[in-house]
Design a protein around this motif. Structure first.
Motif, PDB file in Angstrom:
ATOM      1  N   ARG A 595       6.637  -1.285  30.379  1.00 29.47           N
ATOM      2  CA  ARG A 595       7.805  -2.147  30.170  1.00 29.47           C
ATOM      3  C   ARG A 595       8.154  -2.850  31.475  1.00 29.47           C
ATOM      4  O   ARG A 595       8.021  -2.273  32.549  1.00 29.47           O
ATOM      5  CB  ARG A 595       9.014  -1.327  29.690  1.00 29.47           C
ATOM      6  CG  ARG A 595       8.830  -0.741  28.292  1.00 29.47           C
ATOM      7  CD  ARG A 595      10.054   0.062  27.864  1.00 29.47           C
ATOM      8  NE  ARG A 595       9.921   0.550  26.507  1.00 29.47           N
ATOM      9  CZ  ARG A 595      10.294  -0.126  25.417  1.00 29.47           C
ATOM     10  NH1 ARG A 595      10.845  -1.332  25.562  1.00 29.47           N
ATOM     11  NH2 ARG A 595      10.144   0.381  24.219  1.00 29.47           N
ATOM     12  N   ASN A 596       8.602  -4.097  31.367  1.00 32.70           N
ATOM     13  CA  ASN A 596       8.996  -4.839  32.560  1.00 32.70           C
ATOM     14  C   ASN A 596      10.449  -4.553  32.904  1.00 32.70           C
ATOM     15  O   ASN A 596      11.106  -3.716  32.269  1.00 32.70           O
ATOM     16  CB  ASN A 596       8.739  -6.341  32.389  1.00 32.70           C
ATOM     17  CG  ASN A 596       9.561  -6.936  31.245  1.00 32.70           C
ATOM     18  OD1 ASN A 596      10.531  -6.348  30.767  1.00 32.70           O
ATOM     19  ND2 ASN A 596       9.165  -8.113  30.798  1.00 32.70           N
ATOM     20  N   SER A 597      10.969  -5.264  33.905  1.00 32.76           N
ATOM     21  CA  SER A 597      12.333  -4.982  34.377  1.00 32.76           C
ATOM     22  C   SER A 597      13.389  -5.331  33.346  1.00 32.76           C
ATOM     23  O   SER A 597      14.521  -4.848  33.430  1.00 32.76           O
ATOM     24  CB  SER A 597      12.593  -5.769  35.674  1.00 32.76           C
ATOM     25  OG  SER A 597      12.431  -7.160  35.444  1.00 32.76           O
ATOM     26  N   GLN A 598      13.046  -6.165  32.355  1.00 31.09           N
ATOM     27  CA  GLN A 598      13.972  -6.485  31.273  1.00 31.09           C
ATOM     28  C   GLN A 598      13.796  -5.534  30.084  1.00 31.09           C
ATOM     29  O   GLN A 598      14.309  -5.776  28.994  1.00 31.09           O
ATOM     30  CB  GLN A 598      13.770  -7.930  30.798  1.00 31.09           C
ATOM     31  CG  GLN A 598      14.323  -8.975  31.745  1.00 31.09           C
ATOM     32  CD  GLN A 598      13.422  -9.181  32.956  1.00 31.09           C
ATOM     33  OE1 GLN A 598      12.199  -9.286  32.812  1.00 31.09           O
ATOM     34  NE2 GLN A 598      14.013  -9.258  34.142  1.00 31.09           N
ATOM     35  N   ASP A 599      13.025  -4.460  30.317  1.00 34.53           N
ATOM     36  CA  ASP A 599      12.766  -3.437  29.295  1.00 34.53           C
ATOM     37  C   ASP A 599      11.988  -3.995  28.106  1.00 34.53           C
ATOM     38  O   ASP A 599      12.093  -3.492  26.989  1.00 34.53           O
ATOM     39  CB  ASP A 599      14.071  -2.791  28.820  1.00 34.53           C
ATOM     40  CG  ASP A 599      13.835  -1.381  28.282  1.00 34.53           C
ATOM     41  OD1 ASP A 599      12.958  -0.678  28.826  1.00 34.53           O
ATOM     42  OD2 ASP A 599      14.509  -0.981  27.317  1.00 34.53           O
ATOM     43  N   GLU A 600      11.189  -5.022  28.356  1.00 33.05           N
ATOM     44  CA  GLU A 600      10.323  -5.583  27.309  1.00 33.05           C
ATOM     45  C   GLU A 600       8.937  -4.945  27.419  1.00 33.05           C
ATOM     46  O   GLU A 600       8.417  -4.746  28.518  1.00 33.05           O
ATOM     47  CB  GLU A 600      10.205  -7.101  27.471  1.00 33.05           C
ATOM     48  CG  GLU A 600      11.535  -7.827  27.384  1.00 33.05           C
ATOM     49  CD  GLU A 600      11.433  -9.276  27.843  1.00 33.05           C
ATOM     50  OE1 GLU A 600      12.263 -10.085  27.411  1.00 33.05           O
ATOM     51  OE2 GLU A 600      10.516  -9.584  28.640  1.00 33.05           O
ATOM     52  N   VAL A 601       8.338  -4.642  26.282  1.00 33.78           N
ATOM     53  CA  VAL A 601       7.001  -4.058  26.263  1.00 33.78           C
ATOM     54  C   VAL A 601       5.991  -5.149  26.590  1.00 33.78           C
ATOM     55  O   VAL A 601       5.876  -6.150  25.875  1.00 33.78           O
ATOM     56  CB  VAL A 601       6.687  -3.426  24.893  1.00 33.78           C
ATOM     57  CG1 VAL A 601       5.246  -2.927  24.860  1.00 33.78           C
ATOM     58  CG2 VAL A 601       7.648  -2.282  24.604  1.00 33.78           C
ATOM     59  N   ILE A 602       5.257  -4.968  27.688  1.00 33.89           N
ATOM     60  CA  ILE A 602       4.233  -5.938  28.061  1.00 33.89           C
ATOM     61  C   ILE A 602       2.819  -5.374  27.875  1.00 33.89           C
ATOM     62  O   ILE A 602       1.833  -6.088  28.017  1.00 33.89           O
ATOM     63  CB  ILE A 602       4.410  -6.405  29.522  1.00 33.89           C
ATOM     64  CG1 ILE A 602       4.315  -5.220  30.489  1.00 33.89           C
ATOM     65  CG2 ILE A 602       5.723  -7.139  29.694  1.00 33.89           C
ATOM     66  CD1 ILE A 602       4.337  -5.633  31.953  1.00 33.89           C
ATOM     67  N   TYR A 603       2.733  -4.080  27.572  1.00 32.18           N
ATOM     68  CA  TYR A 603       1.438  -3.463  27.278  1.00 32.18           C
ATOM     69  C   TYR A 603       1.654  -2.274  26.361  1.00 32.18           C
ATOM     70  O   TYR A 603       2.551  -1.465  26.580  1.00 32.18           O
ATOM     71  CB  TYR A 603       0.738  -3.005  28.556  1.00 32.18           C
ATOM     72  CG  TYR A 603      -0.530  -2.209  28.305  1.00 32.18           C
ATOM     73  CD1 TYR A 603      -1.752  -2.846  28.120  1.00 32.18           C
ATOM     74  CD2 TYR A 603      -0.491  -0.818  28.229  1.00 32.18           C
ATOM     75  CE1 TYR A 603      -2.911  -2.117  27.870  1.00 32.18           C
ATOM     76  CE2 TYR A 603      -1.642  -0.078  27.993  1.00 32.18           C
ATOM     77  CZ  TYR A 603      -2.839  -0.735  27.806  1.00 32.18           C
ATOM     78  OH  TYR A 603      -3.983  -0.008  27.562  1.00 32.18           O
ATOM     79  N   GLN A 604       0.832  -2.182  25.330  1.00 28.21           N
ATOM     80  CA  GLN A 604       0.862  -1.040  24.424  1.00 28.21           C
ATOM     81  C   GLN A 604      -0.576  -0.612  24.160  1.00 28.21           C
ATOM     82  O   GLN A 604      -1.401  -1.414  23.731  1.00 28.21           O
ATOM     83  CB  GLN A 604       1.538  -1.402  23.102  1.00 28.21           C
ATOM     84  CG  GLN A 604       1.570  -0.267  22.089  1.00 28.21           C
ATOM     85  CD  GLN A 604       2.398   0.908  22.558  1.00 28.21           C
ATOM     86  OE1 GLN A 604       3.593   0.768  22.823  1.00 28.21           O
ATOM     87  NE2 GLN A 604       1.781   2.079  22.660  1.00 28.21           N
TER      88      GLN A 604
END
Length: 819
Positions: A595-604
């Protein structure tokens, strides 16, 4: 007079024009030449990388700056009041520039000729920290003022203050008040007291010299000044002021508080992230959720630590670290300082002997406490004379230690024990066989002591734990678990240098005709070698690639049957997962989500899943590399290894769904146990980094480690016994010949077969048997069979290579085979 008034009017008009042009120029400069202030709304503060377990417990943090961004509405009010009282008391009244503050700074400059005060507001400090340098020049101050005005027009007061409190440097690598609370007090920001908030609020003036670690006296004086300002401006009462100024500092350096100890996993994840995203991972605020199960990781850590210490104790006490001389009251403080300089390694704490009785020892610890070691914590310490011999059992403490000795002590439920750092190393890895997720990984005794990860990087010989893959290849080629092969002496000739190799069983005995099931259970070396010779090297090496092994890891000679490949424990876990999941190849992985700093999933992670044609639309099916019948037969034999073979100690776990194989290499250099059930694969390894004999087999060095882990990992979980595939048939056979006998016969035993490879009938054996034979007594000891087969080796295969097999020798120790 009229002329004079016209001149004055023109001067005024000119002045107004010049002022208008100046203002227009300034506005133009602010709008087009100064940086874009809108970016502050979405500014990315440098936040370190955080790695968590799959269940959200912190494993590690990487990055030079420690920062914990905190929203304005979560910043405690007393801290805000302390900062405003000290840094900018009219913050909510001015528009970014405090005219009174600038006036005081200008007056100080005129009177002293030095820039003693900056007159900067919090907004101006934000402008400086994000866009300007700290060099004190008039040009920078003008830009700072203009930027502050621009910021005030674009951002709210609360947002500006939030940026300031999260950006400001507060000493000891702490950036922002959230990180400073943890660095100085080891607490979350909302857990601090008034005096501690005042301490943090006083740090921006000189964070490197006024912090309570570098200069406690100056820090306390600065704290009390902040409290005085808070009282003076009505934020706190006289009673609160008096109480807070009397409070002790209670500040010390607090390292990052991790919740789960998994440094080898953290380093593996960090390396993979750096390959994926580069150096930005250390500042972009990534949160990585690994595949690690926190409970299984704790169990892995404990099993490696405790069993490695137990192994080390079995091989004697090597003596104290050093001696400090004769203890006295005068030198206790000096001894404490000396002890504090020595690291605590995996909870093994340095201590010095200050008093002894016949069977107790009192030691001084680095914190000044005295601790007594009783006889049960000392009596194990037989002196190590050399690798093969120990001294007599000690009867008194004086036979073990003397006054002034610096030793390591180990906390245990029964009190502290004498200890030492093991010379041997160990590792344990656990996989989910359904998808390859690494559930636990301990790559050594202690990461601080040695950062080398033996699970992913140590190429070692697996010994007999490799045999199941060879037997699987045999089953695929048409052999059965009832196939009989002679366990008799073999001499292998290397035509390249005319050397001879005489492999043996670990018992130095030969057992004659032996069924393959028994050969697996009892780890018969001669049967394994003959089996490999019958299959052929080319076929076997090609088959082993199905498990993930590569040809360069596999020696080109018959010693491969005894486990002379060079593999890592993680590779062994991947290979054994094929047996555990019914024949499907999964790939080990350690990163689940990023997760990035905005708490978005960028890798799963999207692993291959062993789902046997029942995959969900979101799952990718793992490729089948073995038939379910093949894996069922191997698992059946490896189940018997635990029930009545070389790993029967594992029966104490009280489960019927476990299968596995011991492994010990030539001269007992490496000890292994590889075991599993359908839900969990675990591999344990013990050995020295610089190869030398352990003087123990896998069943005594590695199996207890695996057992301790599995007992904890499977506690409370129901047994999961794999079902019998439709292509498997159970047939009664003669245990001596392996051939079919009548189903109604009172003699014989049942064996599993793949449908295409049913055994031949043995009518003679069926009529001659008068009593029931069991698997245990079917194979007699045929030591008298000393006729050795001579098997020529290929010219390009140097089977006398010490890395693969022993050279011919009359010394039985040198002829001990891989077990």
């Amino acid at each position: 007079m009229n002329h004079f008034f016209r001149l004055v009017r023109r001067i005024i008009i000119l002045f107004l024009v010049l002022c208008t042009l100046s203002v227009a120029g300034i506005l133009y400069y602010m709008e087009f030449e100064l940086p874009d202030i809108d970016a502050l709304n979405t500014v990315q503060l440098q936040v370190p990388l955080q790695i968590f377990s799959h269940d959200g417990k912190l494993i590690a943090t990487f990055g030079e700056k420690r920062r914990i961004p905190i929203p304005y509405d979560q910043i405690p009010k007393p801290l805000i009041e302390a900062v405003l009282a000290t840094e900018d008391q009219r913050y909510f009244q001015h528009s970014g520039v405090d005219i009174q503050g600038l006036g005081r700074a200008a007056l100080a400059l005129i009177l002293t000729g030095r820039k003693l005060q900056g007159g900067s507001t919090i907004t101006m400090q934000v402008a400086r920290s994000f866009y300007l340098t700290r060099h004190k020049t008039f040009g920078r101050k003008l830009r700072e003022i203009l930027l502050a005005i621009k910021i005030e027009h674009r951002l709210t007061k609360e947002k500006i203050l939030e940026l300031y409190l999260n950006k400001v440097f507060l000493g000891n690598r702490a950036y922002g008040v959230g990180a400073a609370a943890e660095v100085y007090y080891g607490k979350h920001l909302n857990q601090l007291t008034l005096d501690q908030y005042a301490m943090l609020a006083g740090l921006p003036k000189a964070p490197s010299t006024l912090n309570p670690i570098a200069n406690p006296q100056a820090a306390q004086k600065r704290r009390d000044h902040v409290l005085w300002r808070m009282r003076d401006q009505g934020y706190i009462s006289e009673e609160e002021y008096s109480s807070a100024t009397q409070a002790p500092l209670n500040a010390s350096y607090h390292d990052l508080q991790t919740e789960i100890k998994a440094p080898y996993v953290a380093e593996l994840v960090r390396e993979q992230l750096e390959q994926m995203y580069g150096d930005s991972i250390y500042t972009d605020g990534f949160k990585v959720y690994s595949t690690i199960d926190s409970q299984l990781q704790v169990a892995a850590n404990q099993s490696v630590r405790e069993q490695l210490l137990a192994y080390d104790q079995r091989h004697g006490y090597r003596g104290p670290m050093e001696n400090l001389g004769t203890p006295s009251i005068e030198n206790m403080e000096e001894w404490e300082q000396a002890l504090r300089k020595k690291p605590v390694i995996n909870s093994l704490e340095p201590a010095a002997v200050v008093e002894m009785t016949k069977q107790t020892v009192t030691v001084l610890r680095s914190n000044g406490e005295l601790t007594t070691l009783s006889w049960p914590g000392l009596s194990w310490a037989r002196r190590q004379i050399n690798a093969d011999y120990l001294g007599p059992k000690p009867r008194s403490a004086s036979q073990i230690l003397k006054l002034g000795d610096v030793v390591l002590i180990n906390p245990s439920p029964n009190g502290y024990q004498l200890a030492q750092i093991p010379k041997a190393e160990a590792g344990l890895v656990a996989l989910n066989p359904r998808n390859g997720a690494i559930l636990a990984m301990t790559g050594g005794f202690d990461y601080q002591y040695s950062k080398f990860n033996r699970i992913t990087s140590a190429q070692r010989q697996p010994g007999s734990s490799f045999k199941p893959f060879v037997y699987s290849a045999a089953l695929e080629k048409g052999f059965t678990l009832a196939t009989v092969i002679n366990d008799a002496p073999i001499i292998i000739e290397n035509t390249a240098d005319n050397s001879l190799w005489r492999p043996q069983n670990d018992t130095h005995k030969f057992y004659g005709p032996t069924r393959l099931r028994t050969a697996i259970i009892e780890s018969r070396n001669l049967v394994s070698i003959r089996l490999l010779a019958l299959m052929g090297m080319s076929y076997t090496v090609d088959y082993l690639k199905r498990f993930g092994f590569i040809p360069s890891q596999l020696p080109p000679g018959l010693s491969l049957a005894l486990g002379t490949a060079m593999v890592t424990p993680l590779q062994m876990a991947q290979a054994y997962a094929v047996f555990a999941n019914g024949g499907l190849k999964v790939v080990p992985f350690a990163i689940d989500t990023i997760r990035n700093s905005q708490d978005e999933v960028i890798y799963q992670a999207k692993p291959l899943v062993a789902c046997n044609n029942d995959c969900s639309p979101s799952e990718a099916a793992a490729p089948r590399v073995l038939s379910s019948e093949n894996t069922f037969l191997i698992s059946s034999a490896l189940h018997d290894v635990i029930q009545r073979g070389t790993a029967k100690q594992a029966k104490n776990l009280g489960r019927n769904d476990l299968a596995g194989k011991t492994g010990t290499t030539q001269n007992q250099v490496d000890a292994w146990f590889a075991g599993y059930n359908p839900d969990l694969v675990a591999i344990s390894w013990v050995g020295f980094d610089q190869p030398q004999s352990l003087h123990e087999y896998g069943s005594t060095a590695a199996l207890p480690m695996w057992m301790q882990f599995m007992q904890s990992a499977l506690k409370g979980k129901p047994e999961n016994i794999p079902s019998q595939p439709p292509g498997i048939i159970s047939i009664r056979i003669d245990p001596k010949t392996g051939k079919r006998i009548s189903a109604n016969s009172a003699s014989g035993m049942f064996e599993f077969f793949m449908e295409p490879y049913l055994p031949e009938s043995d009518l003679i054996s069926d009529t001659s048997q008068t009593g029931e034979n069991t698997d245990e007594d079917a194979d007699g000891n045929t030591d008298e069979n000393t006729d050795a087969d001579v098997v020529p080796g290929p010219d390009n295969n140097n089977t006398s290579d010490s890395n693969h097999a022993p050279e011919t020798s009359s010394d039985p120790q040198n002829e001990m085979s891989l077990y």
